[in-house]
Design an enzyme around this catalytic site. Structure first.
Site, PDB file in Angstrom:
ATOM      1  CG  ASP A  57       7.206  70.193  16.918  1.00  0.00           C
ATOM      2  OD1 ASP A  57       7.514  71.311  17.393  1.00  0.00           O
ATOM      3  OD2 ASP A  57       7.890  69.162  17.120  1.00  0.00           O
TER       4      ASP A  57
ATOM      5  N   GLY B 138      21.931  67.092  15.172  1.00  0.00           N
ATOM      6  CA  GLY B 138      20.728  67.674  14.576  1.00  0.00           C
ATOM      7  C   GLY B 138      19.917  66.713  13.740  1.00  0.00           C
TER       8      GLY B 138
ATOM      9  CB  SER C  72      16.117  63.223  15.597  1.00  0.00           C
ATOM     10  OG  SER C  72      15.507  64.460  15.450  1.00  0.00           O
TER      11      SER C  72
ATOM     12  CG  HIS D  74      11.221  76.650  16.331  1.00  0.00           C
ATOM     13  ND1 HIS D  74      11.434  76.368  17.654  1.00  0.00           N
ATOM     14  CD2 HIS D  74      12.447  76.604  15.731  1.00  0.00           C
ATOM     15  CE1 HIS D  74      12.739  76.182  17.866  1.00  0.00           C
ATOM     16  NE2 HIS D  74      13.378  76.303  16.708  1.00  0.00           N
TER      17      HIS D  74
ATOM     18  CG  ASP E  85      12.873  65.816  16.687  1.00  0.00           C
ATOM     19  OD1 ASP E  85      12.420  66.430  15.703  1.00  0.00           O
ATOM     20  OD2 ASP E  85      13.599  66.359  17.544  1.00  0.00           O
TER      21      ASP E  85
HETATM   22  C1  GLA Z   1      13.576  70.091  17.995  1.00  0.00           C
HETATM   23  C2  GLA Z   1      12.360  69.520  18.734  1.00  0.00           C
HETATM   24  C3  GLA Z   1      11.175  69.355  17.784  1.00  0.00           C
HETATM   25  C4  GLA Z   1      10.884  70.636  17.009  1.00  0.00           C
HETATM   26  C5  GLA Z   1      12.181  71.205  16.404  1.00  0.00           C
HETATM   27  C6  GLA Z   1      11.959  72.541  15.777  1.00  0.00           C
HETATM   28  O1  GLA Z   1      14.039  69.183  17.050  1.00  0.00           O
HETATM   29  O2  GLA Z   1      12.675  68.280  19.318  1.00  0.00           O
HETATM   30  O3  GLA Z   1      10.028  68.924  18.502  1.00  0.00           O
HETATM   31  O4  GLA Z   1      10.242  71.578  17.814  1.00  0.00           O
HETATM   32  O5  GLA Z   1      13.223  71.318  17.362  1.00  0.00           O
HETATM   33  O6  GLA Z   1      11.095  72.432  14.702  1.00  0.00           O
END
Ligand code: GLA
Length: 331
Positions: free
Chosen positions: A18, A101, A103, A16, A145
């Site tokens: 980026d 989680g 990506s 949290h 991500d």
């Molecule tokens: C998700 C979002 C990222 C980032 C994270 C938290 O993965 O896609 O851009 O904000 O949450 O760090």
């Protein structure tokens, strides 16, 4: 035949931050998604071994968020960004847990973009796929991500400055293991709560300026305790990312582990994106001999935990290795 492969990612520290021009330290991992097929036709048509219904997306798709089935929205988001002049028919396969989680959606977007002939730098690829993700999901997510997948470096985590967009590889020592454990808790609240947290942090920035530059004195100007707590998380997390990168490159795993524990506490108490299930898992893993530290990874509200360990300390989860960037091959 075109074959595009894109890795998933795990974030070691810096969550949290980026979308606020902050610092993150993810790494691309050896699990990923492959799109294979041939250009031609009027639609982008993909079948997936993991999905009952294929994705069939017209080249002039207008609103990716309304496309069915759900997974086709990510394909549609990419089609809307890349706007290929010809269609594509092929298959999708993945070694990533879907929605777990790591990506999986970013890996799908990056692999589809490359298969559709996207040309540009890794940053441009990541930016196009970030916009695709936002179009598909409606969540105002950051760049981490997609950039981790597009810019991965074998053997290294990536220190990313989300303001300058500089990506600096930080070698991961051979004598530590990075283990990802799925909490089994689905990230149901992620859409609305993610946007709400982002809004709260931006509210803090409207009072004290970019959190990247703010000091603890500035925090006192935030009257509302919740807004102040959100800001404190972002500011302290940015500092922990620098310190973690230093600890990793100096070979100080105990220090790195302590920073992970502090990151988890901050995400739990100040940003309030953890859950009792994640807290319990982090607690159990952290108490296991040979574990340097553990924390939730990614957006939170469920999903996965990442642990830094001595070799062999944990026998559960995925042992992940830092992997190279997404790539495409034609044969
Ligand atoms: C998700 C979002 C990222 C980032 C994270 C938290 O993965 O896609 O851009 O904000 O949450 O760090």
């Amino acid at each position: 035949m075109i074959r595009a492969v894109a890795p998933g990612r795990v974030n070691l520290i810096g969550d949290h931050t980026d979308y606020l021009g902050g610092l993150v330290l993810p790494m691309a991992i050896h699990l990923g998604t492959t799109v294979e097929g041939t250009p031609g036709g009027e639609t982008v048509s993909l079948t997936s071994a993991d999905e009952a219904v294929p994705a069939t997306v017209p080249l002039d798709v207008e609103d990716p968020a309304t496309v069915e089935p759900g997974w086709a929205r990510y394909v549609a988001g990419v089609v809307a960004e890349v706007r290929p002049t010809t269609g594509f028919t092929g298959t999708v396969s993945t070694t990533l847990p879907i929605g777990g989680g790591l990506s999986s959606s970013a890996a799908l977007e990056v692999a589809v973009a490359l298969a559709l002939g996207f040309e540009g730098t890794p940053l441009e690829l990541a930016e196009a796929c970030q916009r695709a993700e936002q179009r598909a999901s409606g969540v105002p997510s950051g760049i981490m991500d997609q950039l981790a997948s597009a810019a991965g470096v074998e053997g290294a985590a990536l220190l990313i400055d989300c303001r300058s967009m500089e990506v600096r590889p930080v070698a991961v020592p051979d004598d530590i293991e990075i283990v990802v454990v799925d909490s089994g808790e689905a990230r149901t609240l992620v859409g609305s709560a993610y946007a709400e947290r982002r809004g709260q942090a931006e509210m803090a920035e409207s009072v004290i300026g970019p959190l990247r530059d703010a000091t603890t004195l500035d925090l006192k100007k935030l009257q509302d305790p919740v807004t102040a707590a959100r800001a404190r998380h972002v500011m302290t997390e940015n500092a922990r990312v620098w310190a973690f990168a230093e600890a990793l490159s100096q070979g100080w795993p105990a220090e790195a582990g302590a920073l992970m524990a502090a990151s988890h506490a901050s995400l739990r108490d100040d940003y309030e994106v953890s859950t009792p299930t994640l807290d319990a898992l982090v607690g159990r893993l952290s108490a296991t001999p040979g574990v340097y530290g553990a924390r939730l990874t990614g957006a939170g509200f469920g999903g996965c935990v990442v642990a830094l360990t001595e070799p062999g300390a944990l026998t559960e989860g995925w042992k992940v290795r830092p992997a190279a960037a997404a790539q495409v091959a034609t044969s």
